[in-house]
Design a protein around this motif. Sequence first.
Motif, PDB file in Angstrom:
ATOM      1  N   PHE B 291       0.760  -1.252  -0.034  1.00  0.00           N
ATOM      2  CA  PHE B 291       0.024   0.042   0.036  1.00  0.00           C
ATOM      3  C   PHE B 291       0.946   1.367   0.028  1.00  0.00           C
ATOM      4  N   ASN B 292       1.901   1.149   0.758  1.00  0.00           N
ATOM      5  CA  ASN B 292       2.599   2.192   0.856  1.00  0.00           C
ATOM      6  C   ASN B 292       3.919   2.864  -0.162  1.00  0.00           C
ATOM      7  N   THR B 293       4.371   1.718  -0.813  1.00  0.00           N
ATOM      8  CA  THR B 293       5.484   1.720  -1.852  1.00  0.00           C
ATOM      9  C   THR B 293       5.038   3.041  -3.125  1.00  0.00           C
ATOM     10  N   PRO B 294       3.644   2.749  -3.500  1.00  0.00           N
ATOM     11  CA  PRO B 294       3.195   3.811  -4.429  1.00  0.00           C
ATOM     12  C   PRO B 294       2.879   5.151  -3.803  1.00  0.00           C
ATOM     13  N   ALA B 295       2.844   5.197  -2.500  1.00  0.00           N
ATOM     14  CA  ALA B 295       2.517   6.493  -1.933  1.00  0.00           C
ATOM     15  C   ALA B 295       3.035   7.709  -2.323  1.00  0.00           C
ATOM     16  N   PHE B 296       4.252   7.860  -2.772  1.00  0.00           N
ATOM     17  CA  PHE B 296       4.771   9.164  -3.383  1.00  0.00           C
ATOM     18  C   PHE B 296       4.311   9.575  -4.305  1.00  0.00           C
ATOM     19  N   ILE B 297       4.255   8.497  -5.465  1.00  0.00           N
ATOM     20  CA  ILE B 297       3.902   8.932  -6.749  1.00  0.00           C
ATOM     21  C   ILE B 297       2.552   9.351  -6.770  1.00  0.00           C
ATOM     22  N   PHE B 298       1.519   8.802  -5.818  1.00  0.00           N
ATOM     23  CA  PHE B 298      -0.045   8.906  -5.824  1.00  0.00           C
ATOM     24  C   PHE B 298      -0.170  10.375  -4.982  1.00  0.00           C
ATOM     25  N   GLY B 300       0.812  13.108  -5.779  1.00  0.00           N
ATOM     26  CA  GLY B 300       0.517  14.353  -6.699  1.00  0.00           C
ATOM     27  C   GLY B 300       1.656  15.565  -6.652  1.00  0.00           C
ATOM     28  N   LEU B 301       2.836  15.056  -6.176  1.00  0.00           N
ATOM     29  CA  LEU B 301       4.042  16.210  -5.766  1.00  0.00           C
ATOM     30  C   LEU B 301       4.383  16.057  -7.530  1.00  0.00           C
ATOM     31  N   THR B 302       4.889  15.083  -7.939  1.00  0.00           N
ATOM     32  CA  THR B 302       5.519  15.080  -9.247  1.00  0.00           C
ATOM     33  C   THR B 302       4.709  15.142 -10.419  1.00  0.00           C
ATOM     34  N   PHE B 303       3.685  14.426 -10.125  1.00  0.00           N
ATOM     35  CA  PHE B 303       2.888  14.229 -11.585  1.00  0.00           C
ATOM     36  C   PHE B 303       1.124  14.723 -10.857  1.00  0.00           C
ATOM     37  N   PRO B 304       0.666  15.709 -11.390  1.00  0.00           N
ATOM     38  CA  PRO B 304      -0.486  15.923 -10.566  1.00  0.00           C
ATOM     39  C   PRO B 304      -1.559  14.955 -10.717  1.00  0.00           C
ATOM     40  N   LEU B 305      -2.432  14.895  -9.514  1.00  0.00           N
ATOM     41  CA  LEU B 305      -3.287  13.998  -9.515  1.00  0.00           C
ATOM     42  C   LEU B 305      -4.500  14.236 -10.254  1.00  0.00           C
ATOM     43  N   TRP B 306      -4.647  15.348 -10.756  1.00  0.00           N
ATOM     44  CA  TRP B 306      -5.960  15.728 -11.785  1.00  0.00           C
ATOM     45  C   TRP B 306      -5.767  15.147 -13.080  1.00  0.00           C
ATOM     46  N   SER B 307      -4.354  14.863 -13.423  1.00  0.00           N
ATOM     47  CA  SER B 307      -4.028  14.175 -14.674  1.00  0.00           C
ATOM     48  C   SER B 307      -4.079  12.631 -14.647  1.00  0.00           C
ATOM     49  N   MET B 308      -4.421  12.188 -13.583  1.00  0.00           N
ATOM     50  CA  MET B 308      -4.308  10.593 -13.626  1.00  0.00           C
ATOM     51  C   MET B 308      -5.733  10.160 -13.576  1.00  0.00           C
ATOM     52  N   PRO B 309      -5.958   9.040 -14.056  1.00  0.00           N
ATOM     53  CA  PRO B 309      -7.329   8.149 -14.092  1.00  0.00           C
ATOM     54  C   PRO B 309      -7.960   8.225 -12.734  1.00  0.00           C
ATOM     55  N   ALA B 310      -9.233   7.803 -13.230  1.00  0.00           N
ATOM     56  CA  ALA B 310     -10.120   8.078 -11.762  1.00  0.00           C
ATOM     57  C   ALA B 310      -9.734   7.128 -10.776  1.00  0.00           C
ATOM     58  N   ALA B 316      -5.470   7.378  -4.362  1.00  0.00           N
ATOM     59  CA  ALA B 316      -4.776   8.360  -3.661  1.00  0.00           C
ATOM     60  C   ALA B 316      -5.121   8.848  -2.602  1.00  0.00           C
ATOM     61  N   GLU B 317      -6.781   8.837  -2.557  1.00  0.00           N
ATOM     62  CA  GLU B 317      -7.730   9.691  -1.430  1.00  0.00           C
ATOM     63  C   GLU B 317      -7.418   8.810  -0.191  1.00  0.00           C
ATOM     64  N   ILE B 318      -7.335   7.513  -0.337  1.00  0.00           N
ATOM     65  CA  ILE B 318      -7.042   6.316   0.808  1.00  0.00           C
ATOM     66  C   ILE B 318      -5.735   6.317   1.389  1.00  0.00           C
ATOM     67  N   ILE B 319      -4.903   7.313   1.093  1.00  0.00           N
ATOM     68  CA  ILE B 319      -3.391   7.505   1.661  1.00  0.00           C
ATOM     69  C   ILE B 319      -3.088   8.795   2.589  1.00  0.00           C
ATOM     70  N   PRO B 320      -2.850   8.553   3.578  1.00  0.00           N
ATOM     71  CA  PRO B 320      -2.920   9.738   4.390  1.00  0.00           C
ATOM     72  C   PRO B 320      -1.821  10.817   3.750  1.00  0.00           C
ATOM     73  N   LEU B 321      -0.713  10.210   3.100  1.00  0.00           N
ATOM     74  CA  LEU B 321       0.489  11.089   2.623  1.00  0.00           C
ATOM     75  C   LEU B 321      -0.146  12.204   1.506  1.00  0.00           C
ATOM     76  N   THR B 322      -1.298  11.730   0.714  1.00  0.00           N
ATOM     77  CA  THR B 322      -1.855  12.771  -0.236  1.00  0.00           C
ATOM     78  C   THR B 322      -2.207  13.766   0.319  1.00  0.00           C
ATOM     79  N   HIS B 323      -2.930  13.780   1.515  1.00  0.00           N
ATOM     80  CA  HIS B 323      -3.588  14.937   2.064  1.00  0.00           C
ATOM     81  C   HIS B 323      -2.616  15.674   2.777  1.00  0.00           C
ATOM     82  N   PHE B 324      -1.597  14.895   3.382  1.00  0.00           N
ATOM     83  CA  PHE B 324      -0.591  15.797   4.166  1.00  0.00           C
ATOM     84  C   PHE B 324       0.305  16.546   3.189  1.00  0.00           C
ATOM     85  N   MET B 325       0.605  16.089   2.262  1.00  0.00           N
ATOM     86  CA  MET B 325       1.322  16.625   0.975  1.00  0.00           C
ATOM     87  C   MET B 325       0.723  17.981   0.886  1.00  0.00           C
TER      88      MET B 325
END
Lengths: 380, 376
Positions: B291-298, B300-310, B316-325
Motif C-alpha cells: 500500500f505504501n510503496t506507490p504512496a509518493f507517486i500518488f 501528486g507532487l511530481t505528476f498532478p493527481l488531476w491528470s491521473m485516471p479516476a 490516492a484518496e485513501i493514503i494519508p500522505l496525499t492529504h498531508f502533502m
Amino acid sequence: MYNGIKFEFTRELRNIFSDKSLILMLLAAPLFYAFFYGSAYLNKVERELELVIVDYDQSATSRMYSRMLDASGIIKVTGNEPQIDVAMNSFYQAENKAVIYIPKGFEKELKKGKGSDVKIYLNNTRFLPSNDIVKAVSEISATVGAGIRLKYLRAQGLSSGQAIEVVEPLRIDMRSLHNTTESYGDFLIPGIFILILQQTLLIGLGESIAKDREKGLIGTKQQWWKSGKALPYLIMFTSYAFLFFTVAFDVFGIPQIGNYLLLMVTTVIFLIAVVLFTYFISSFFKTKFEALILLAFTSYPVFLISGYSWPSMSMPLWVKYLGYIIPSTPFLEAYIKITQFGAGFDLILPQMIHLIALAFVFALLNKLRYYKFDKTGLKV
Amino acid sequence: MRNFIQKEMGRIKNDRVYLALIFFAPILSLVLLASIYTNEIIRDIPVAVVDLDNSVLSRKVAFYIDSSPSMMITKRCKSVEEVEMLIKGGDVQAGFIFPHDMEKDVKTNKLTSVTVLKNTINIVTSNVLLKDASTIIKTVSGGITVKKILAAGNGQDKAIAMANPVEVHSSPLFNSNYSYEQFLVPGLFLFFIQISLMLAGVMAFNRNRFEKINSFAELLYKSGLHLALGMVFQIVSLLVILPAFSIPLTGNYFQLFFMFGLFSIASFLPGAAISLFIDDLQTAAEYVMFFNTPAFIFSGLTFPLWSMPALHRIFAEIIPLTHFMEAFIRFGFMDLTPDYYSIQTLKLFGFVLIPAIVIAYKLSRDNKSTGVQENV
C-alpha cells in the motif's frame, strides 16, 4: 553438479509457491505495480491547467490574448477577476495554478509601438504545471508579438511576404529526438518498469535467502554459486521483462525501436548482476522480516541515484560513485539507448562491461562472505 | 503504567529491526536523497555544435550557448549525423546546427533558423535545454530586429519595444530558483515518515510478537510511546537534516508540531489496525508495504493527481500522505494560515478516527471472547 542444481531449483520452486509472502512479492507485485504505476501516466501530458486572468485593460487586444491562452489546450482560463487580491486568494487556495496580470494600457501601449508587459504569478511548489504554463504563455506572447511586428513592418511599406521574412530574423527549429511528444509518461514509465523488476527481485530473493538463513540452510555445505536456487528467479524475471518490453510497452504506447535479442541479452546480464547483488546484501539479514523492512527503504533512493531522472553529472561525486554499485544504474542507460535510440552493441558496450564487472565483483564478495559462513556457522 | 512503559522500552532497545525502521533507515535515506540534489539546478549540460556557416553571427551564438550556466559545448562536429550519434551514445544531450549562409540570409532578410536536436528522453534536462536555447536564439533574433528597426530611422525605445512587444515577466512563488532539492526532498521526507510509522504500527501491535493489550490505557501508552519514538526522526530531520541542506520551511513551531503530530498518528494507527486483523507479522508488513510503496507517486507532487485516471485518484484518496502533502505545501512552503488547509486537516482526522474506532472495537470484541474483564 547437475543433480544439485536440479534439486535446488525444484526446492526453490516449492518454497516460492508454498510461501504467501513470496507469492505476493514475486508473482503479484511485479505485474500489479507495472500496470498500476504505468496506467497512472496514461494521460502522459497535462491538459487544461487552471489559471485566472486579472485584466486591468479590458480591451479587445487583452480579451483576444486571454482567448488565445484558453485555446492553447494546456491552459484553462477559469475566470477573469477584476481585482488582483481576489485572484491571489484563489491562487493560494490552490484552485488556480497561476495568475496572469494584464496591466491597464496594454492595448494602447502596443498600438503606440511601445510594447507592454504581462506578468505571471506561478505556484512553483509543483514544477510540472508551472513549467507547462510558462511554456504556453511564452509561446502565445511570442505569437502575439510577431503579429504586432508584422503589422508594423507592413505599415513601414514592406509587402506581406517581405514582412514575414523580417518579422523573426533568426528562428529556432527545435527537434525532439525520441519521446517526441515530450510527455512525462513516456519519460517515466520505461524507468519504472526496470525499478519494479530490480526491487521486487531484490526483496523477493532477499526474503528467500534470509528465510534459508533462519532455517540454517545456507553457508554450511552448499556452494551457493553452483546452486540452482537463483534459476527460478532468473526465469521468472526474464519472462516479466519480456512481457514489459512487449505487452506493457504496447499498452502504454511506449516506442521500442531496438533489437529484441540485444535487449534481452542485456536484461539477462542485468538480472544476473541483481541476483548476485541480492545474495551479497541479503547475507547481512538474519530474518525474512528484516530483509523486507530494510530493503523497502531502498526503492526511491536506488531509482533517484541512478541518474535516470536527475542527471548524474549534477550529483556530488560520492553519490555518483555510490550509484555505480547498483546494477540498475548502468542497465537503465543501456536499456534506454536500445529501446529508444535503437542503439547497437557498440553504443552500449561501456554499460555492458559495467554490468559484467558488477556481477564479477559481487560473485567474488559472495564467495568471501559465504566462505565465512562456512567457517563460523552463520555467525557473520 | 511505569512498568508497562519500562517493559516496552526494554523490548524496543533489543529490537534492531525496529530501531533501524524508525531511526536509521529513514535518516540515512533522507540524507542520501538530499545529497543527490545538493547542486539544486542542472548546470553544464554537454552539447555539440555543427557550424556550417562559420560566420561572426554563428560564432556569437555559439559563444552565448557556451556562456550560459546550463550548457557547455563539449564537441564541435562536422555533420548532423555525427551529432545524432553523439546523442545516441549519451555523450551530448543536444546539438545546435548553424546552416550554411545563416549570417548572409539574416542580412538579406531571408528566412533562416538554427536547428536544435535535443534528447527528450529525460524531460528534466530537456526542459532546461528548451528554455535556455529558446532564450538565446530569441535574444539574438531580437538584437537583429532592433538593429533593423534602428536602421529604418526609428528611435531606440521603439526598436526595443518592437523586438519583443509582449514581454512576459514570470514570478515563480515559493521556490523561485526552481531548486529540485527544495521541491523533492521534503516530499520524500514525508513519504519516509508515513512508511516508517505505518510499519512501526504493525510491529508494535502484532500479536505474535507481543502479548495482547488488555486495557484502553495500555493501548494509549503503547501508541504514545511508539509515536514519540517515531517522531524523533521528524525532529532530527526538521531541526538538523533539512536546515543542513538549506531546505527552508515556513510555519510556526505550533503549526509544525500539530500537523506533523496529526500526520504521525494518521500513519501509525492504520498500521496498528491492520496488524490486529492479520496475526502474521510478515504478512501484515507486506500489506502495508504494498500500500505504501506507490504512496509518493500518488501524492501528486511530481505528476498532478488531476491528470491521473479516476481509479488512481481514488487510491490516492485513501493514503494519508496525499492529504498531508497538500496541507504541508500550504503551511510548509506557502506559509498560509490553517483555514487554507482545513479540508486536508479534517481528512487526516478521518485517518485517525476510523482506525481508532476499528482498533477499539476489535480489542473489545477479542477481550470479550477470551473472557478478559477489562474496560476496553
